[in-house]
Scaffold this active site. Structure first.
Site, short mmCIF file in Angstrom:
data_model
loop_
_atom_site.label_atom_id
_atom_site.label_comp_id
_atom_site.label_asym_id
_atom_site.label_seq_id
_atom_site.Cartn_x
_atom_site.Cartn_y
_atom_site.Cartn_z
N GLU A 73 0.82 -1.12 -0.13
CA GLU A 73 -0.12 0.06 0.14
C GLU A 73 0.76 1.11 -0.02
O GLU A 73 0.37 2.25 -0.45
CB GLU A 73 -1.14 0.04 1.16
CG GLU A 73 -2.17 -1.01 1.15
CD GLU A 73 -1.60 -2.37 1.73
OE1 GLU A 73 -2.61 -3.18 1.92
OE2 GLU A 73 -0.48 -2.75 2.02
N PHE A 108 -11.89 -7.16 13.68
CA PHE A 108 -10.80 -7.61 13.00
C PHE A 108 -10.23 -6.64 12.02
O PHE A 108 -11.14 -5.91 11.23
CB PHE A 108 -11.07 -8.91 12.13
CG PHE A 108 -10.04 -9.39 11.29
CD1 PHE A 108 -8.81 -9.74 11.79
CD2 PHE A 108 -10.11 -9.62 9.98
CE1 PHE A 108 -7.78 -10.37 10.79
CE2 PHE A 108 -9.14 -9.86 9.06
CZ PHE A 108 -8.10 -10.35 9.52
N GLN A 109 -9.22 -6.16 11.90
CA GLN A 109 -8.45 -5.16 11.06
C GLN A 109 -9.13 -3.80 11.16
O GLN A 109 -9.48 -2.89 10.19
CB GLN A 109 -8.55 -5.60 9.68
CG GLN A 109 -7.83 -6.68 9.16
CD GLN A 109 -7.34 -6.95 7.69
OE1 GLN A 109 -8.30 -6.88 6.90
NE2 GLN A 109 -6.20 -7.72 7.45
N LYS A 132 -17.94 -0.68 5.87
CA LYS A 132 -18.36 -1.87 4.94
C LYS A 132 -20.04 -1.47 4.52
O LYS A 132 -20.23 -2.02 3.56
CB LYS A 132 -18.13 -3.04 5.45
CG LYS A 132 -18.17 -4.19 4.55
CD LYS A 132 -17.35 -5.26 4.86
CE LYS A 132 -17.29 -6.53 3.86
NZ LYS A 132 -16.21 -7.78 4.18
N MET A 144 24.28 9.06 2.72
CA MET A 144 24.24 10.43 3.43
C MET A 144 24.33 10.23 4.73
O MET A 144 24.94 11.11 5.32
CB MET A 144 22.79 11.01 3.02
CG MET A 144 22.75 12.42 3.54
SD MET A 144 23.91 13.47 2.74
CE MET A 144 22.84 14.02 1.28
#
Length: 581
Positions: free
Chosen positions: A69, A131-132, A181, A496
């Site tokens: 993602e 969940f999630q 949802k 760097m």
């Protein structure tokens, strides 16, 4: 049988649709109405109804399946930076949403328009640690321009319209829409209608500056003997490159760009002095202490430009042209603030300023250019080491592409070398992570930029450390057959950080050396051809092979291990303390 949305679309304009959509269908249709043609995303449980609706929209919306993602966020940024339109990402709840966070934060600080559509657990499960489930609104509130949680299908058309308006207007930035949802699955209780948002009562960015502000700015500009213009990212966002050129050619004012303002003003223009910042041009930095007026256009005086802000350009008055009022006086006090769009401001300032010749003042920069050329550039380009130098690669690449390519640079030494040794001749030719300094940005941002403008040659410049942070996006590039060119400048170090440890920590190299994998074999495993260049005599032919390929290509160049980037203003120091070695 009730006709499908697709069948209805064939018979009447979308704005007149009377079919009652599900929330997921309404979201797809809203995106079509907004002119969205590309989405970067990754499916999952809480966003699955939307992906099911997307199945019927594949002829109108191109969905690019990323491998992580974070890649979707950076790809959307690259798309937005080259097109000026909001990049769109689509992900699921929980870890799908939190994986976007770095890209969202990056987009906010670099003023990049982005709309993130995120699935969420059902309304009844909110707050239950389902969940999630993650509090996406709470997590993203500090790093978004606006965020909103949709819990009803009926909200979708209006909220999506607002999201795009807010993301793309004023000072652009990321917007997060969290969609439960149930809102995706349920039917709207009214027919779908979509109107593009044109204004919001509580949010009214000023485009046209006030006349009194313009007149005060013009008065300072006309009186100045040693004026100096800083061109920032806002010039590119406003598409004000032509107006900037017209303005400075009339007034004769020298121009330096910021890191993100690079390519807003051609590198080979006689009034171009270089770029500002910690590793910017020697003269461009030093002369900030000698000018009597700074005209800052679409830039925010961040610490990488000013160093110690209390000692920065204390002798100069400041005209600050900026669309975001919160940036006025935040770091440096403006004697003449001009709040508005950079393009509108420059258009309206033009008839108020005098035609002038500041060639003597411009020539004062040149003595510093000669010093930098002798002490930095010639040394960086001289074939004095066994291994190739990063500067050699970028300098030769600039010649071979005639400064016309889009460089998408990751973060580190290679980013600074790209800024110092590539001559940008077209707008929107330098895309990089500026404010956040996000390692791993370049690979996904490069394919996002290529999707946004397939006609441009897009070349990712990446260090070996950065490459391994988003290496999986080679799969996205290969699957979508995107002819992105990738150059890895491999010094087996976090370069760097190593440079800082050398200069400021007595060479105590603490966990900066990398044992790298075989990048070319990995690339071929994903389906991306490539090769390694080890020797200077192979460099020109290797770049030709890369540039002539009509497919994605990975070129690994083994460079000098302990090469440093100069000029350098040490962190917290004044620009007067700039080092050349």
């Amino acid at each position: 049988m009730e006709p499908t949305a697709s069948a209805l679309l064939d018979n009447k304009p979308a704005s007149e649709l009377l079919k009652t959509f599900t929330g997921a269908e309404a979201l797809m249709q809203a995106l079509v109405e907004e002119g969205v043609e590309t989405i970067f995303g990754y499916p999952g449980g809480a966003i699955m109804p939307v992906y099911d609706a997307l199945y019927d929209y594949q002829d109108r919306i191109n969905h690019i399946l990323v491998r992580h993602e974070q890649g979707a966020a950076h790809a959307a940024e690259g798309f937005a930076r080259i097109t000026g339109r909001a990049g769109v990402c689509l992900v699921t709840s929980g870890p799908g949403a939190t994986n976007l966070v770095t890209g969202i934060a990056d987009a906010l600080i670099d003023s990049t328009p982005m709309v993130c559509l995120i699935g969420q657990v059902g309304k009844k499960l909110l707050g239950t640690d389902a969940f999630q489930e993650t509090d996406v609104i709470g997590v993203t509130m500090p790093i978004t321009k606006w965020n909103y949680q949709i819990t009803s299908a009926d909200e979708i058309p209006e909220i999506v319209s607002k999201a795009f308006y807010i993301a793309q207007s004023g000072r652009p930035g990321p917007v997060v829409i969290d969609i439960t949802k149930n809102a995706q699955q349920e039917l709207m209780t009214k027919p779908f209608r979509y109107e593009r948002c044109q204004r919001i009562i509580s949010y009214r960015p000023r485009l046209v500056p006030k006349q009194e502000q313009l007149e005060k700015a013009a008065e300072l500009i006309n009186k100045a003997k040693r004026p100096y213009l800083f061109a920032g990212h806002g010039v590119l966002i406003a598409k004000a490159e032509k107006e900037l050129k017209t303005f400075v050619e009339k007034t004769g004012i020298p121009v330096a760009t910021t890191l993100l303002g690079q390519s807003s003003f051609a590198s080979d223009h006689p009034l171009h002095t270089g770029w500002l910042g910690m590793h910017g041009s020697y003269g461009s930095n030093v002369m900030t202490d000698h000018c009597d007026l700074i005209i800052a256009v679409g830039m925010r005086f961040d610490d990488r430009v000013t160093g110690d802000a209390s000692r920065f350009a204390k002798q100069a008055k400041i005209v600050h042209i900026e669309i975001d009022p919160s940036e006025i006086d935040k770091i440096k006090k403006a004697d003449a603030p001009v709040i508005g769009d950079a393009k509108e401001a420059l258009i309206r300032l033009l008839p108020l300023v005098n035609q002038n010749d500041h060639s003597a003042w411009r020539n004062e920069f040149r003595k510093y250019d000669l010093i930098e050329d002798e002490k930095v550039n010639q040394r960086a380009l001289a074939p004095s080491t066994e291994k190739i130098k990063m500067a050699e690669v970028i300098h030769l690449l600039s010649k071979k592409t005639n400064g016309e390519a889009v460089l998408v640079a990751d973060v580190g030494q290679h980013q600074m070398m790209a800024s110092n040794f590539y001559e940008f001749k077209r707008p929107h030719s330098m895309i990089t992570s500026g404010g956040l300094g996000t390692m791993g940005y370049a690979l996904p941002a490069a394919f996002g930029a290529k999707v946004g403008d397939p006609s441009r040659e897009v070349i990712a410049i990446i260090g070996d450390g950065c490459f391994q942070m988003t290496i999986q996006e080679l799969g996205t590039i290969a699957q979508n057959k995107l002819p992105v060119k990738i150059i890895i400048l491999n010094n087996n170090y976090l370069g760097m950080v190593r440079q800082w440890q050398q200069l400021f920590f007595e060479r105590r190299y603490s966990f900066v050396e990398l044992q790298n994998p075989d990048f070319i074999t990995i690339g071929k495993g994903f389906g991306v051809d490539g090769h390694t260049c080890n020797h200077r005599e192979e460099l020109s032919a290797s770049l030709d092979t890369l540039l002539l390929s009509d497919k994605p290509y990975l070129l690994e160049i083994i460079v000098e291990k302990e090469e440093n980037v100069f000029p350098m203003v040490p962190a917290g120091a004044s620009v007067a303390d700039i080092r050349l070695e």
